[in-house]
Scaffold this motif. Sequence first.
Motif, short mmCIF file in Angstrom:
data_model
loop_
_atom_site.label_atom_id
_atom_site.label_comp_id
_atom_site.label_asym_id
_atom_site.label_seq_id
_atom_site.Cartn_x
_atom_site.Cartn_y
_atom_site.Cartn_z
N ASP A 1 0.83 -1.20 0.00
CA ASP A 1 0.00 0.00 0.00
C ASP A 1 0.87 1.27 0.00
O ASP A 1 0.60 2.24 -0.72
N VAL A 2 1.92 1.23 0.82
CA VAL A 2 2.83 2.40 0.86
C VAL A 2 3.55 2.56 -0.47
O VAL A 2 3.71 3.68 -1.00
N PHE A 3 4.00 1.45 -1.05
CA PHE A 3 4.74 1.49 -2.31
C PHE A 3 3.89 2.07 -3.43
O PHE A 3 4.34 2.96 -4.17
N ILE A 4 2.66 1.58 -3.56
CA ILE A 4 1.82 2.03 -4.69
C ILE A 4 1.45 3.51 -4.54
O ILE A 4 1.39 4.26 -5.51
N ASP A 5 1.19 3.92 -3.26
CA ASP A 5 0.89 5.35 -3.06
C ASP A 5 2.11 6.21 -3.40
O ASP A 5 1.98 7.29 -3.99
N ASP A 6 3.30 5.76 -3.05
CA ASP A 6 4.51 6.52 -3.32
C ASP A 6 4.78 6.62 -4.81
O ASP A 6 5.24 7.66 -5.31
N VAL A 7 4.49 5.52 -5.55
CA VAL A 7 4.67 5.56 -7.01
C VAL A 7 3.79 6.63 -7.63
O VAL A 7 4.23 7.42 -8.48
N TYR A 8 2.51 6.66 -7.22
CA TYR A 8 1.60 7.67 -7.78
C TYR A 8 2.06 9.10 -7.40
O TYR A 8 1.96 10.04 -8.22
N LYS A 9 2.56 9.26 -6.17
CA LYS A 9 3.04 10.59 -5.76
C LYS A 9 4.26 11.01 -6.59
O LYS A 9 4.38 12.17 -7.01
N LEU A 10 5.17 10.04 -6.83
CA LEU A 10 6.34 10.36 -7.65
C LEU A 10 5.94 10.79 -9.05
O LEU A 10 6.49 11.74 -9.62
N ILE A 11 4.98 10.07 -9.62
CA ILE A 11 4.53 10.43 -10.98
C ILE A 11 3.88 11.80 -10.97
O ILE A 11 4.12 12.64 -11.86
N ASP A 12 3.04 12.08 -9.95
CA ASP A 12 2.41 13.41 -9.87
C ASP A 12 3.45 14.52 -9.71
O ASP A 12 3.35 15.58 -10.33
N ASN A 13 4.45 14.27 -8.85
CA ASN A 13 5.50 15.29 -8.67
C ASN A 13 6.29 15.53 -9.95
O ASN A 13 6.65 16.67 -10.27
N MET A 14 6.57 14.45 -10.68
CA MET A 14 7.28 14.61 -11.95
C MET A 14 6.43 15.38 -12.95
O MET A 14 6.94 16.22 -13.71
N GLN A 15 5.12 15.12 -12.96
CA GLN A 15 4.25 15.89 -13.86
C GLN A 15 4.23 17.37 -13.47
O GLN A 15 4.27 18.26 -14.33
N HIS A 16 4.17 17.65 -12.15
CA HIS A 16 4.20 19.05 -11.69
C HIS A 16 5.52 19.71 -12.08
O HIS A 16 5.55 20.86 -12.55
N GLY A 17 6.64 18.97 -11.87
CA GLY A 17 7.93 19.53 -12.25
C GLY A 17 8.04 19.78 -13.73
O GLY A 17 8.60 20.79 -14.17
N SER A 18 7.50 18.88 -14.53
CA SER A 18 7.53 19.07 -15.98
C SER A 18 6.73 20.30 -16.39
O SER A 18 7.13 21.05 -17.28
#
Length: 673
Positions: free
Chosen positions: A480-497
């Motif tokens: 559960d922690v891993f999958i939530d962190d993956v989605y957060k990383l993708i969202d942060n990368m989209q925000h940074g982009s």
Amino acid sequence: MCSWSPLSPRFCPLFVTGVLWGLFVCTPVVAQVISLDPEVGYYSPKALYAYFEDETKTLTIDDIASSEIASKFERRAWEDRRHSVDSVSTWIRFTLSSLDRGPTAPDWFLGIGNPHIERLELYYPVKGNTLGKNRFKVIKRMGDPERPSRTILVRLPFDEVAEGTFYLRLDQRWRDISRIYFCTSMGRANAIFRQILPQGLFYGAMLVFVVVNLLFFFVLRDRSYLWQVLFLLSTMLFFFFDHGLARQYFPKLRPDLQWHFMAISISVMIIWFCVFSRSFLNTKKNTPRANMMLWAYIVLAAGLLLGNPLMSATVIARYVSVLGGLVPVAALIPGFICLRRGFRAARFYLAAWIVFSVTTPLAATVFMGTHWGGFLLQNGIVVTAFLMAIALFDRMRIMNKEREALAEANRIAEQQMMRADKMVALGQIMAGVAHEINNPNNFIHFNLPIMKKYVAAMAPMIEHHRNQNPDLKLLNMPYDVFIDDVYKLIDNMQHGSKRITKIVGELKEYVHGGEGEQKQMTPIEPVVDQVVALVGKQVLKTVKRFDVSVADGLPRILMNSGKIEQVLVNLIINAGHAADKEDAWIKLTAQKSSKQAHQVEVRIEDNGTGIPKDVQRRIFDPFFTTKERGVGTGLGLSISQKTVVDHGGTLTVESEVGQGTCFTLALPSGQPT
């Protein structure tokens, strides 16, 4: 309202000068009784004689003393005599009184300086004889007009002389009254000393001024110094004739030629004075009308110079009087105009010619014919020359300061041009960098949503596997922690982009000068919140408190929120750099303007070092910075002010050194048009 009263401070100097010169031109000469005092020992009363010309050279003393001829004697200053080459008999009448006949009384002499005479006869009244043909006795002297002596002295026989009227007959080849004086032996020696010493000091001082100005001319190549030298030399030439030195060193010089030479020296002196004034005051640029007036004065003086050989002595005397009366006008009016228009070097110029305009008429009226008249005239000229030298030095000092200021301005302008060139090159580099950054960022920007879909597609299979293995861990993290962190990383990368895309867009917009920018009706609150989020933590590293206050119900503002946000960020960062106290603080306040009904004010205050007054005038200039080299570019406040002005607002500063600074950003509120 302008007051034209002659006693007003503005016009009193001109009024007094005009009165003195009126006395000089218009005061008549009145003959007086000559009282001889042995303690004085010397008299040279130029204006106390009356004269009569006998062109037939046949009249006797009895004819001259008759009531018919006595009424024809003229009482004018000897300088007003006419000059010509006619041979005439000039009868001079004067009255002596207070004759000391004691045993210790000194001998008195009648002196005639440098005369061109053929015969001299002095008729004096005899004691106890007031009637008859023998009431006068005569002393005769013969002269050689081709070899004139420097001075003729005739002893006055006081043992026979009675107080009364004396007659002096001079048979002259030229119509010229020479310098006539009365003296004792000691009085004449003292008079010569009193005359030679001031004259020596006068010519010595004038030569010093000539040499100094000549040296400055060769060093600086400023023609004003050359014109001053020529003016001083022509002035010395005039006094060479006025002091009678021409007759002493050139005894054969005809009196009529001396008068013409003196008039020539006056005209040349006036011409060089006008040329100097035009050069010194730069009248062609500062006051064209006064420049034309000086040109007209030059033409008048040139008329005397060129027409001198054709003029009679009477015409020359009147011409010289007119030119002399115009000197204060030609000198003071251009000086006052130039000083009023900001030409500070005209101060000493005006002082010099005020001295000249006061001393000259005083010497020619009140003190005429006295020792003090010549003393006042000579010293007035020396003081004038001294003040003119100071005026030249003062102008040189002012011009040097102006050159230094101009050089500094050129240096700053050159630096600004170099920086501007660098900014152009930087803009081109930024455009290229933005393009290069944008290409790889597009891969990230467009692939991240696909990656998110891939993760979402794999999630059910991973979920199924986890159901079979409840203790499943990925990278040592529960599922559960891993999958939530993956989605957060993708969202942060989209925000940074997206941030990279926005920054690239802003770089392109900056390079193209902000073309196509859009303004929208935006409340100020979110802009302030975004600014606090960006710089709040950074500012709190340098100050103890960062207070933010936004009033309720503020109207919306037509603005580009990104640019206004950048202005506020720049002002807050600058306030943080100015912090120099342990209890340093920064306050950001947004409120309605108390001065304008439809304005919103944003104030950034601090209690830092403050800004000096001389720096406040330049803080919005491009490339001006007080920070160390490499720390600031000097463009932040300049760009900020331009941004605010483009929004129809104002950016002002109030500061006290050691107390702090307050920048006020005022923006108009309203509906978009």
